[in-house]
Design a protein around this motif. Sequence first.
Motif, PDB file in Angstrom:
ATOM      1  N   ALA A 168       0.853  -1.191   0.000  1.00  0.00           N
ATOM      2  CA  ALA A 168       0.000   0.000   0.000  1.00  0.00           C
ATOM      3  C   ALA A 168       0.882   1.231   0.000  1.00  0.00           C
ATOM      4  CB  ALA A 168      -0.926   0.015   1.216  1.00  0.00           C
ATOM      5  N   SER A 169       0.419   2.271  -0.674  1.00  0.00           N
ATOM      6  CA  SER A 169       1.122   3.545  -0.733  1.00  0.00           C
ATOM      7  C   SER A 169       0.134   4.648  -0.387  1.00  0.00           C
ATOM      8  CB  SER A 169       1.694   3.763  -2.139  1.00  0.00           C
ATOM      9  OG  SER A 169       2.203   5.072  -2.280  1.00  0.00           O
ATOM     10  N   VAL A 170       0.454   5.421   0.659  1.00  0.00           N
ATOM     11  CA  VAL A 170      -0.420   6.505   1.107  1.00  0.00           C
ATOM     12  C   VAL A 170       0.342   7.817   0.974  1.00  0.00           C
ATOM     13  CG1 VAL A 170      -1.751   7.469   3.027  1.00  0.00           C
ATOM     14  CG2 VAL A 170      -1.600   4.972   2.733  1.00  0.00           C
ATOM     15  N   SER A 171      -0.193   8.739   0.192  1.00  0.00           N
ATOM     16  CA  SER A 171       0.441  10.040   0.003  1.00  0.00           C
ATOM     17  C   SER A 171      -0.409  11.124   0.635  1.00  0.00           C
ATOM     18  CB  SER A 171       0.620  10.341  -1.488  1.00  0.00           C
ATOM     19  OG  SER A 171       1.501   9.420  -2.084  1.00  0.00           O
ATOM     20  N   GLY A 172       0.261  12.135   1.189  1.00  0.00           N
ATOM     21  CA  GLY A 172      -0.496  13.208   1.823  1.00  0.00           C
ATOM     22  C   GLY A 172       0.404  14.320   2.291  1.00  0.00           C
ATOM     23  N   GLU A 173      -0.043  15.012   3.321  1.00  0.00           N
ATOM     24  CA  GLU A 173       0.724  16.096   3.917  1.00  0.00           C
ATOM     25  C   GLU A 173       0.832  15.853   5.413  1.00  0.00           C
ATOM     26  OE1 GLU A 173      -0.792  19.905   2.824  1.00  0.00           O
ATOM     27  OE2 GLU A 173      -0.273  19.643   0.707  1.00  0.00           O
ATOM     28  N   ALA A 174       1.963  16.266   5.977  1.00  0.00           N
ATOM     29  CA  ALA A 174       2.253  15.959   7.382  1.00  0.00           C
ATOM     30  C   ALA A 174       2.295  17.216   8.236  1.00  0.00           C
ATOM     31  CB  ALA A 174       3.578  15.215   7.488  1.00  0.00           C
ATOM     32  N   ASP A 175       1.837  17.063   9.453  1.00  0.00           N
ATOM     33  CA  ASP A 175       1.975  18.087  10.486  1.00  0.00           C
ATOM     34  C   ASP A 175       2.836  17.515  11.603  1.00  0.00           C
ATOM     35  OD1 ASP A 175       0.306  20.206   9.465  1.00  0.00           O
ATOM     36  OD2 ASP A 175      -1.422  18.934   9.895  1.00  0.00           O
ATOM     37  N   ILE A 176       3.725  18.344  12.133  1.00  0.00           N
ATOM     38  CA  ILE A 176       4.518  17.952  13.297  1.00  0.00           C
ATOM     39  C   ILE A 176       3.800  18.491  14.529  1.00  0.00           C
ATOM     40  CG2 ILE A 176       6.765  18.056  14.420  1.00  0.00           C
ATOM     41  CD1 ILE A 176       7.918  18.774  11.614  1.00  0.00           C
ATOM     42  N   VAL A 177       3.241  17.587  15.333  1.00  0.00           N
ATOM     43  CA  VAL A 177       2.422  17.972  16.484  1.00  0.00           C
ATOM     44  C   VAL A 177       3.260  17.858  17.754  1.00  0.00           C
ATOM     45  CG1 VAL A 177       0.294  17.523  17.753  1.00  0.00           C
ATOM     46  CG2 VAL A 177       0.380  17.103  15.282  1.00  0.00           C
ATOM     47  N   VAL A 178       3.374  18.967  18.486  1.00  0.00           N
ATOM     48  CA  VAL A 178       4.145  18.951  19.737  1.00  0.00           C
ATOM     49  C   VAL A 178       3.263  19.292  20.939  1.00  0.00           C
ATOM     50  CG1 VAL A 178       6.350  19.451  18.634  1.00  0.00           C
ATOM     51  CG2 VAL A 178       4.882  21.350  19.333  1.00  0.00           C
ATOM     52  N   ASP A 179       1.954  19.405  20.697  1.00  0.00           N
ATOM     53  CA  ASP A 179       1.021  19.659  21.791  1.00  0.00           C
ATOM     54  C   ASP A 179       1.126  18.526  22.814  1.00  0.00           C
ATOM     55  OD1 ASP A 179      -1.939  19.033  22.885  1.00  0.00           O
ATOM     56  OD2 ASP A 179      -1.714  21.199  22.613  1.00  0.00           O
ATOM     57  N   ARG A 180       1.356  18.875  24.091  1.00  0.00           N
ATOM     58  CA  ARG A 180       1.620  17.839  25.092  1.00  0.00           C
ATOM     59  C   ARG A 180       0.417  16.952  25.335  1.00  0.00           C
ATOM     60  NH1 ARG A 180       6.013  17.566  23.555  1.00  0.00           N
ATOM     61  NH2 ARG A 180       6.290  15.823  24.978  1.00  0.00           N
ATOM     62  N   ASP A 181      -0.812  17.468  25.164  1.00  0.00           N
ATOM     63  CA  ASP A 181      -2.002  16.625  25.341  1.00  0.00           C
ATOM     64  C   ASP A 181      -2.019  15.504  24.305  1.00  0.00           C
ATOM     65  OD1 ASP A 181      -2.918  18.053  27.512  1.00  0.00           O
ATOM     66  OD2 ASP A 181      -4.224  19.364  26.324  1.00  0.00           O
ATOM     67  N   VAL A 182      -1.646  15.841  23.071  1.00  0.00           N
ATOM     68  CA  VAL A 182      -1.604  14.835  22.000  1.00  0.00           C
ATOM     69  C   VAL A 182      -0.478  13.841  22.268  1.00  0.00           C
ATOM     70  CG1 VAL A 182      -1.268  14.446  19.526  1.00  0.00           C
ATOM     71  CG2 VAL A 182      -2.584  16.433  20.320  1.00  0.00           C
ATOM     72  N   VAL A 183       0.676  14.350  22.665  1.00  0.00           N
ATOM     73  CA  VAL A 183       1.814  13.470  22.947  1.00  0.00           C
ATOM     74  C   VAL A 183       1.481  12.504  24.079  1.00  0.00           C
ATOM     75  CG1 VAL A 183       4.198  13.380  23.770  1.00  0.00           C
ATOM     76  CG2 VAL A 183       3.522  15.102  22.084  1.00  0.00           C
ATOM     77  N   ARG A 184       0.879  13.022  25.137  1.00  0.00           N
ATOM     78  CA  ARG A 184       0.511  12.158  26.263  1.00  0.00           C
ATOM     79  C   ARG A 184      -0.499  11.099  25.820  1.00  0.00           C
ATOM     80  NH1 ARG A 184      -0.687  17.151  28.802  1.00  0.00           N
ATOM     81  NH2 ARG A 184       1.175  18.056  29.769  1.00  0.00           N
ATOM     82  N   LYS A 185      -1.427  11.492  24.977  1.00  0.00           N
ATOM     83  CA  LYS A 185      -2.482  10.582  24.530  1.00  0.00           C
ATOM     84  C   LYS A 185      -1.909   9.369  23.805  1.00  0.00           C
ATOM     85  CE  LYS A 185      -6.710  10.631  21.753  1.00  0.00           C
ATOM     86  NZ  LYS A 185      -7.621  11.505  20.972  1.00  0.00           N
ATOM     87  N   TYR A 186      -0.879   9.594  22.988  1.00  0.00           N
ATOM     88  CA  TYR A 186      -0.329   8.516  22.171  1.00  0.00           C
ATOM     89  C   TYR A 186       1.046   8.036  22.657  1.00  0.00           C
ATOM     90  CZ  TYR A 186      -4.080   9.756  18.960  1.00  0.00           C
ATOM     91  OH  TYR A 186      -5.308  10.000  18.414  1.00  0.00           O
ATOM     92  N   TYR A 187       1.450   8.495  23.803  1.00  0.00           N
ATOM     93  CA  TYR A 187       2.774   8.135  24.324  1.00  0.00           C
ATOM     94  C   TYR A 187       2.880   6.636  24.583  1.00  0.00           C
ATOM     95  CZ  TYR A 187       6.811   7.801  27.415  1.00  0.00           C
ATOM     96  OH  TYR A 187       8.005   7.436  27.980  1.00  0.00           O
ATOM     97  N   SER A 188       4.064   6.117  24.311  1.00  0.00           N
ATOM     98  CA  SER A 188       4.377   4.719  24.615  1.00  0.00           C
ATOM     99  C   SER A 188       5.673   4.672  25.422  1.00  0.00           C
ATOM    100  CB  SER A 188       4.549   3.910  23.331  1.00  0.00           C
ATOM    101  OG  SER A 188       5.093   2.633  23.614  1.00  0.00           O
ATOM    102  N   PRO A 189       5.718   3.899  26.505  1.00  0.00           N
ATOM    103  CA  PRO A 189       6.933   3.813  27.322  1.00  0.00           C
ATOM    104  C   PRO A 189       8.162   3.357  26.545  1.00  0.00           C
ATOM    105  CG  PRO A 189       5.066   2.875  28.495  1.00  0.00           C
ATOM    106  CD  PRO A 189       4.599   3.131  27.094  1.00  0.00           C
ATOM    107  N   THR A 190       7.956   2.635  25.438  1.00  0.00           N
ATOM    108  CA  THR A 190       9.108   2.153  24.661  1.00  0.00           C
ATOM    109  C   THR A 190       9.876   3.296  24.008  1.00  0.00           C
ATOM    110  OG1 THR A 190       7.700   1.816  22.722  1.00  0.00           O
ATOM    111  CG2 THR A 190       8.011  -0.060  24.186  1.00  0.00           C
ATOM    112  N   LEU A 191       9.276   4.481  23.932  1.00  0.00           N
ATOM    113  CA  LEU A 191       9.971   5.623  23.336  1.00  0.00           C
ATOM    114  C   LEU A 191      11.245   5.965  24.110  1.00  0.00           C
ATOM    115  CD1 LEU A 191       6.917   7.921  22.511  1.00  0.00           C
ATOM    116  CD2 LEU A 191       8.411   6.762  20.863  1.00  0.00           C
ATOM    117  N   LYS A 192      11.230   5.672  25.401  1.00  0.00           N
ATOM    118  CA  LYS A 192      12.398   5.987  26.236  1.00  0.00           C
ATOM    119  C   LYS A 192      13.636   5.240  25.752  1.00  0.00           C
ATOM    120  CE  LYS A 192      13.621   6.678  31.076  1.00  0.00           C
ATOM    121  NZ  LYS A 192      13.137   6.628  32.469  1.00  0.00           N
ATOM    122  N   ALA A 193      13.426   4.056  25.189  1.00  0.00           N
ATOM    123  CA  ALA A 193      14.557   3.274  24.689  1.00  0.00           C
ATOM    124  C   ALA A 193      15.233   3.974  23.507  1.00  0.00           C
ATOM    125  CB  ALA A 193      14.092   1.878  24.276  1.00  0.00           C
ATOM    126  N   TRP A 194      14.457   4.695  22.711  1.00  0.00           N
ATOM    127  CA  TRP A 194      14.983   5.343  21.516  1.00  0.00           C
ATOM    128  C   TRP A 194      15.558   6.725  21.812  1.00  0.00           C
ATOM    129  CZ3 TRP A 194      15.523   2.110  17.661  1.00  0.00           C
ATOM    130  CH2 TRP A 194      14.666   0.992  17.588  1.00  0.00           C
TER     131      TRP A 194
END
Length: 263
Positions: free
Chosen positions: A154-180
């Motif tokens: 599958a190929s999906v084309s579009g436009e991207a936004d870089i979201v830094v709103d902390r509410d959004v980050v908290r909503k989708y946060y995963s503890p595994t990010l700490k490893a990276w």
Amino acid sequence: MSNAIRLTRPCLHHLQRPIIRISSTSKHLKLTPLCTNTYFNKRSLTTAPTMSFSNADTGDKPADPYKEVNKTEPGLKEKVEDLVNFVESCKFGMMTTRIESSGLLVSRCMALAAKEGGGIDLLFHTNTESGKTDDLKSDPKINIAFLNPTGEWASVSGEADIVVDRDVVRKYYSPTLKAWLGDLGDGKHDGGPEDPRIGVIKVSAKTATYAIATKTMMGRGAEIVKGTVTGNAPNVNKLRELTEEELKECKWRFPARGRETKL
């Protein structure tokens, strides 16, 4: 005698830095891009016919028999659900962006973090200090490609936004990010949900193309062998395309499908 001047700076983006020809032989200044489909003059903005490539004349027979045989047009709901289900099953996709300094494309593997917009808008975690965020700041156009071991894609084309709103980050946060991202030991950049380096890349899908199998591996192999012998294109996939208009319609017709799904 023509006073045309040719500007030969490389064209890094067809909308941002076109190669142009400047001519002063007429009353009006005329700028003619040499690598885009649009030309400008003092009084008008005109779009020229889109150019295409062809190296053969097949008359009334399809030049691409595979596409002719495999392309299907079911209802919009089925087209979208099959795409969403396939993307979800892959989990990882190749994100392609454009490097501002060279205009070249670069891809990297990204784990799908969540889906929104009826399941077709894709969200990915990112380190805001990485190269891909630099790319997207200069050019938000993006492609995400998915592939599984059986050759479905599958190929999906579009436009991207870089979201830094902390509410959004908290909503989708995963503890595994700490490893990276690691813990820098300063009490701020610790890889946790409040770490300002953690952001979300939201890809708003504009178009999509995908192919999913209609037969087992053995069945597809038999079709290919048959096609090799007969010269007839094998019917092995559901080849489908979703236009920008269809994806817009999907978002308001099926808003609950895959909405805000964290993976």
